[in-house]
Design an enzyme around this catalytic site. Structure first.
Site, short mmCIF file in Angstrom:
data_model
loop_
_atom_site.label_atom_id
_atom_site.label_comp_id
_atom_site.label_asym_id
_atom_site.label_seq_id
_atom_site.Cartn_x
_atom_site.Cartn_y
_atom_site.Cartn_z
N GLN A 36 7.19 -16.50 -4.68
CA GLN A 36 6.70 -17.10 -3.44
C GLN A 36 6.42 -18.59 -3.64
O GLN A 36 5.93 -19.01 -4.69
CB GLN A 36 5.44 -16.38 -2.95
CG GLN A 36 4.29 -16.35 -3.94
CD GLN A 36 3.14 -15.47 -3.48
OE1 GLN A 36 3.13 -14.98 -2.35
NE2 GLN A 36 2.17 -15.25 -4.34
N HIS A 60 5.64 -13.28 -7.25
CA HIS A 60 4.94 -12.33 -6.36
C HIS A 60 4.95 -10.95 -7.01
O HIS A 60 3.94 -10.30 -7.09
CB HIS A 60 5.62 -12.29 -4.99
CG HIS A 60 4.90 -11.44 -3.99
ND1 HIS A 60 5.22 -11.43 -2.65
CD2 HIS A 60 3.88 -10.55 -4.12
CE1 HIS A 60 4.42 -10.59 -2.00
NE2 HIS A 60 3.61 -10.04 -2.88
N ASN A 98 -2.86 -15.60 -8.54
CA ASN A 98 -3.29 -15.14 -7.22
C ASN A 98 -3.50 -16.39 -6.38
O ASN A 98 -4.54 -17.03 -6.45
CB ASN A 98 -4.58 -14.32 -7.34
CG ASN A 98 -5.03 -13.76 -6.00
OD1 ASN A 98 -4.51 -14.12 -4.95
ND2 ASN A 98 -6.01 -12.87 -6.04
N VAL A 99 -2.51 -16.76 -5.62
CA VAL A 99 -2.53 -18.02 -4.89
C VAL A 99 -3.69 -18.07 -3.89
O VAL A 99 -4.24 -19.13 -3.62
CB VAL A 99 -1.18 -18.22 -4.14
CG1 VAL A 99 -1.20 -19.50 -3.30
CG2 VAL A 99 -0.03 -18.27 -5.13
N PHE A 108 -4.76 -9.04 -8.44
CA PHE A 108 -3.38 -9.20 -7.96
C PHE A 108 -2.41 -8.53 -8.92
O PHE A 108 -1.52 -7.77 -8.50
CB PHE A 108 -3.08 -10.69 -7.82
CG PHE A 108 -1.73 -11.03 -7.25
CD1 PHE A 108 -1.13 -10.24 -6.28
CD2 PHE A 108 -1.04 -12.16 -7.67
CE1 PHE A 108 0.11 -10.55 -5.75
CE2 PHE A 108 0.19 -12.49 -7.15
CZ PHE A 108 0.76 -11.68 -6.19
N GLN A 112 0.01 -5.17 -8.22
CA GLN A 112 1.46 -5.17 -8.43
C GLN A 112 1.88 -4.11 -9.43
O GLN A 112 2.90 -3.44 -9.25
CB GLN A 112 1.92 -6.57 -8.87
CG GLN A 112 1.83 -7.62 -7.79
CD GLN A 112 2.73 -7.32 -6.60
OE1 GLN A 112 3.90 -6.97 -6.76
NE2 GLN A 112 2.19 -7.43 -5.39
N LYS A 115 1.30 -0.53 -7.65
CA LYS A 115 2.21 -0.25 -6.53
C LYS A 115 3.67 -0.21 -6.96
O LYS A 115 4.44 0.64 -6.50
CB LYS A 115 2.02 -1.30 -5.43
CG LYS A 115 2.84 -1.01 -4.17
CD LYS A 115 2.54 -2.01 -3.07
CE LYS A 115 3.37 -1.69 -1.82
NZ LYS A 115 3.09 -2.65 -0.71
N HIS A 116 4.06 -1.12 -7.84
CA HIS A 116 5.47 -1.26 -8.18
C HIS A 116 5.80 -0.95 -9.65
O HIS A 116 6.72 -0.18 -9.93
CB HIS A 116 5.94 -2.68 -7.85
CG HIS A 116 5.79 -3.06 -6.42
ND1 HIS A 116 6.59 -2.56 -5.42
CD2 HIS A 116 4.90 -3.89 -5.80
CE1 HIS A 116 6.23 -3.06 -4.25
NE2 HIS A 116 5.20 -3.88 -4.46
#
Length: 228
Positions: A36, A60, A98-99, A108, A112, A115-116
């Site tokens: 991102q 991201h 973590n922007v 963050f 990730q 979830k992924h």
């Protein structure tokens, strides 16, 4: 049915459950490595970023994906231990911040991973390997989108760009493979928010990204006047 028969039936049922769970967790055929652009990511959020964003594409996530659109998520639950990350933390804070809240990177990364990353077995072995893999891709394998664009003389100057120029620049850095772009309109201008590079199931080579954001979506990119 005797005791032996019941044990046999229970064993068969258990084996089928394990088989179904394992096949579900492994249902992916490529990886999306999504980065991102910090300025645009911050502009797309209703809550302003707490710290000034950098003019950089940062990670991201790395997402096991299915070309038919049935991407696996949340394959198991585990918590990333900040202590266990050790000296990886310094690199991750640079390439994978973590922007939206730079005081809390770990949540963050944890999100990730859960979830992924948990769905990436057997290519991804565990949480530490997940983060090591991302560092390797971004730094060692030079899959840093900011640098790929810079090599094509496309710098983050806030200028309107043609979609074809952005795509061709990225193709030069990925063995002529098609990326996926995500844009978003903010204050009457359309910004380049994310770029996704796609790799095969084993992360050994780039592929054309199978699924693009459809035309008409609020995240689709126009052919021209993309701000970057």
């Amino acid at each position: 049915m005797g005791i032996t028969g019941m044990i046999y039936m229970v064993t068969i049922v258990f084996s089928l459950i394990v088989l179904l769970l394992s096949s579900s967790a492994a249902r992916y055929d490529y990886f999306q490595f999504t980065q991102q652009y910090q300025l645009a990511a911050c502009n797309s959020k209703p809550i302003p970023c707490k710290d000034p964003p950098d003019k950089l594409f940062t990670v991201h996530g790395l997402w096991p994906s299915d070309s038919n659109g049935h991407d696996p998520v949340n394959c198991s639950k585990s918590t990333v231990d900040a202590q266990k990350l050790g000296n990886l933390t310094t690199q991750l804070e640079i390439i994978w911040p973590n922007v939206y809240n730079r005081t809390d990177h770990i949540s963050f990364w944890d999100k990730q991973w859960n979830k992924h990353g948990t769905c990436g077995h057997p290519t991804i072995m565990n949480d530490i390997h997940y983060f090591q893999t991302v560092i390797k891709m971004y730094i060692t394998q030079k899959q840093n989108v900011s640098k790929i664009l810079s090599r094509a003389k496309i710098e983050p100057e806030g200028k309107p760009r043609k979609q074809v120029d952005i795509v061709n620049a990225i193709r030069k850095g990925t063995n002529d493979k098609e990326p996926k772009l995500k844009c978003q309109k903010n204050n009457q201008v359309t910004e380049l928010v994310e770029v996704t590079l796609c790799s095969n199931r084993n992360l050994t080579g780039f592929i054309n990204c199978p699924r693009h954001i459809p035309n008409g979506s609020r995240y689709s990119c126009p052919t021209k006047n993309i701000l970057y």
